[in-house]
Design an enzyme around this catalytic site. Structure first.
Site, mmCIF file in Angstrom:
data_model
loop_
_atom_site.group_PDB
_atom_site.id
_atom_site.type_symbol
_atom_site.label_atom_id
_atom_site.label_comp_id
_atom_site.label_asym_id
_atom_site.label_seq_id
_atom_site.Cartn_x
_atom_site.Cartn_y
_atom_site.Cartn_z
ATOM 1 C CG ASP A 180 -0.179 -0.349 2.499
ATOM 2 O OD1 ASP A 180 1.017 0.007 2.607
ATOM 3 O OD2 ASP A 180 -0.761 -0.972 3.391
ATOM 4 C CG ASP A 237 1.396 4.146 4.598
ATOM 5 O OD1 ASP A 237 0.200 3.902 4.336
ATOM 6 O OD2 ASP A 237 2.131 3.377 5.236
ATOM 7 C CG ASP A 280 10.744 0.952 11.889
ATOM 8 O OD1 ASP A 280 10.882 1.619 10.835
ATOM 9 O OD2 ASP A 280 9.982 -0.023 11.962
HETATM 10 P P1 ATP Z 1 4.908 -3.475 5.440
HETATM 11 O O1 ATP Z 1 5.432 -3.783 4.102
HETATM 12 O O2 ATP Z 1 4.811 -4.670 6.316
HETATM 13 O O3 ATP Z 1 3.636 -2.651 5.458
HETATM 14 P P2 ATP Z 1 6.011 -1.095 6.561
HETATM 15 O O4 ATP Z 1 7.419 -0.693 6.874
HETATM 16 O O5 ATP Z 1 5.264 -0.255 5.567
HETATM 17 O O6 ATP Z 1 6.057 -2.604 6.115
HETATM 18 P P3 ATP Z 1 3.971 -0.341 8.420
HETATM 19 O O7 ATP Z 1 3.562 -1.014 9.691
HETATM 20 O O8 ATP Z 1 2.986 -0.159 7.338
HETATM 21 O O9 ATP Z 1 5.218 -1.168 7.912
HETATM 22 O O10 ATP Z 1 4.590 1.052 8.846
HETATM 23 C C1 ATP Z 1 4.755 2.144 7.954
HETATM 24 C C2 ATP Z 1 5.969 2.948 8.368
HETATM 25 O O11 ATP Z 1 5.823 3.479 9.688
HETATM 26 C C3 ATP Z 1 7.275 2.169 8.417
HETATM 27 O O12 ATP Z 1 7.876 2.058 7.151
HETATM 28 C C4 ATP Z 1 8.088 2.976 9.384
HETATM 29 O O13 ATP Z 1 8.640 4.097 8.744
HETATM 30 C C5 ATP Z 1 7.055 3.452 10.374
HETATM 31 N N1 ATP Z 1 6.931 2.546 11.523
HETATM 32 C C6 ATP Z 1 6.149 1.449 11.622
HETATM 33 N N2 ATP Z 1 6.281 0.847 12.805
HETATM 34 C C7 ATP Z 1 7.173 1.597 13.506
HETATM 35 C C8 ATP Z 1 7.728 1.512 14.808
HETATM 36 N N3 ATP Z 1 7.399 0.529 15.637
HETATM 37 N N4 ATP Z 1 8.620 2.467 15.180
HETATM 38 C C9 ATP Z 1 8.951 3.472 14.346
HETATM 39 N N5 ATP Z 1 8.463 3.597 13.112
HETATM 40 C C10 ATP Z 1 7.579 2.684 12.684
HETATM 41 MG MG MG Z 2 3.089 -0.451 5.106
#
Ligand code: ATP
Ligand code: MG
Length: 453
Positions: free
Chosen positions: A74, A76, A152
């Site tokens: 997706d 963001d 993160d």
């Molecule tokens: P996925 O492909 O699983 O969605 P993602 O990195 O996009 O991986 P999300 O949970 O959608 O994971 O989180 C979006 C963004 O928010 C991450 O890329 C990161 O920048 C930030 N983020 C998510 N979780 C945390 C956390 N626990 N601490 C700090 N930043 C976070």
């Molecule tokens: Mg994501």
């Protein structure tokens, strides 16, 4: 007082992690992202925000995945507009979240999450952490640089501007992407203490994206693994589900064990993986799930939990049968026992229970190939899941592989061929029918026990 002490212990004066004021700009001819890769809805939202005078970017996992050559799940969007300003620009949008408010913008059936840049508030008396350093509040607006720094991992902190087609990098994330390195932003120990789930995210993202966890990022994980016990259960459950449905569950589970992160997650997993049959069964189940996800086939979380807990059910079931209980009442009791124990450890939401129970209670019916039973079983709405489950039981060595071959043939046979197959099992037929009649009657009384779980 206590907060001052905690901040001293964790060397925290200020939670805005050191990062250069001036970002590195990776211009359009230096990176491989193409504007066309971005979902039209997300693109439109970024453009409209920019036209309204705000800055906005595609952030997080989407930018990272495009750079690594994966299709993002997706998109963001992050912006300096406040939730109210965002809401004002997009007619079909709503503000969600109480602690940190985000805006869901709808285009057609699609929803894009738009968030206002967050800062990581200065750690002082106004910021709450628990006794291990876990942030209890993380909800102030910030600049785009602060927003990048509070993320993160460096690879998750890149801002992509689809208008200028450039990437803004405050944390050296672009170099880490190229080196296939997963590096935490800031001091690893401090960042894991703030949010222990980041340790699970490190394992999941590294396995899923083929990155290696940078040395200092990996170092404190084993020591800090017990901090996962302080994380709210629902959050752990969500993260575990993401991990199991990531398409690389087998690698993730192996890595979690290697780093000592599995204990609080699915406590029974540990015991199961130590029994040879259980290990073989779970390995096959996870491999099977990974393949389905990679082929874009649907996967049911209920099915997955049914596989993870099966060997617990099986050992109670065998014990009860060994004490002379009949097949079905013994199975129902074993299921009730297993779910009751599991419920106390990791709260698998009740909504998954009915699928798990159906899959489990259908298992003995695959062995009862008499009369009209196979015909009834094949038309059961949950047949496919129960059948896939039975195949894993055969492949793991728990059941005779002949049973698998028989059902495979039965499924593709036409009605006449099926009738013929049944006549080829006469010996089993007459012997089992007599015994089964007794069992069925007794079991009717035991049936309601399962539905009460
Ligand atoms: P996925 O492909 O699983 O969605 P993602 O990195 O996009 O991986 P999300 O949970 O959608 O994971 O989180 C979006 C963004 O928010 C991450 O890329 C990161 O920048 C930030 N983020 C998510 N979780 C945390 C956390 N626990 N601490 C700090 N930043 C976070
Ligand atoms: Mg994501």
């Amino acid at each position: 007082m206590i907060l001052k002490f905690i901040n001293k212990v964790f060397h925290r004066k200020n939670a805005i992690y050191e990062s250069p004021q001036q970002p590195t700009i990776i211009s359009r001819n230096q990176h491989a992202i193409q504007r066309q890769q971005i979902a039209p809805c997300a693109l439109k939202i970024v453009t409209q925000l920019q036209q309204a005078g705000h800055v906005s970017y595609i952030v997080g996992g989407a930018t990272r995945d495009m750079l690594l050559g994966f299709a993002p799940k997706d998109f963001d969007v992050a912006t300096n507009a406040t939730p109210e300003q965002i809401r004002h620009i997009f007619r079909r949008s709503r503000i969600i979240g109480r602690r940190f408010r985000l805006v869901h913008v709808m285009c057609g059936a699609e929803i894009v999450e738009v968030s206002t840049f967050r800062g990581n508030s200065k750690i002082d008396e106004s910021v709450q952490v628990d006794q291990h350093g876990r942030l209890l509040h993380d909800n102030v607006f910030g600049t785009q640089q602060e927003d990048a720094a509070r993320r993160d991992f460096t690879v998750n902190a890149l801002l992509y501007d689809p208008e200028k087609e450039e990437i803004i990098d405050y944390v050296n994330g672009y170099a880490d992407i190229q080196a296939k390195k997963l590096r935490i932003i800031g001091d690893p120990e401090q960042r894991y203490r703030e949010d222990p789930v980041r340790m699970l995210r490190a394992v999941r993202l590294a396995s899923k994206l083929g990155l290696h966890i940078e040395e200092n990022t990996a170092l404190p994980i084993s020591k800090l693994a017990p901090l996962l016990q302080n994380v709210p259960e629902s959050r752990l459950f969500d993260e575990m589900l993401k991990l199991l449905l990531s398409g690389c569950a087998l690698t993730c589970v192996t890595e979690l064990r290697a780093r000592g992160l599995h204990h609080g997650l699915l406590p029974l997993l540990d015991t199961i993986l130590e029994q040879p049959l259980g290990k073989q069964f779970i390995t096959l189940a996870l491999k099977n799930t990974d393949e389905r996800i990679q082929q874009n086939k649907p996967v049911s979380a209920g099915f997955l939990f049914a596989t993870l807990l099966w060997h617990e059910v099986l050992s109670s079931w065998n014990a009860l049968r060994g004490r002379g209980e009949q097949t079905f009442p013994a199975l129902f009791s074993a299921i009730n026992q297993t779910l009751a124990i599991q419920h106390k450890k990791l709260a698998i939401p009740q909504r998954f229970y009915s699928v798990m129970q159906e899959i489990w209670t259908m298992q003995p019916r695959f062995e009862m190939r008499v009369g009209r039973r196979p015909f009834q079983l094949v038309s059961h709405p949950r047949f496919r899941s129960a059948y896939d489950f039975m195949l894993i039981r055969c492949e793991s060595g728990e059941l005779d592989p002949g049973l698998k071959a028989w059902w495979e043939a039965f499924i593709i046979a036409d009605q006449a061929q099926r009738e013929q197959m049944m006549t080829e099992l006469p010996a089993i037929k007459s012997k089992k029918r007599r015994r089964r009649k007794k069992t069925t009657l007794k079991n009717k009384a035991a049936m309601p026990a399962v539905t009460t779980v």
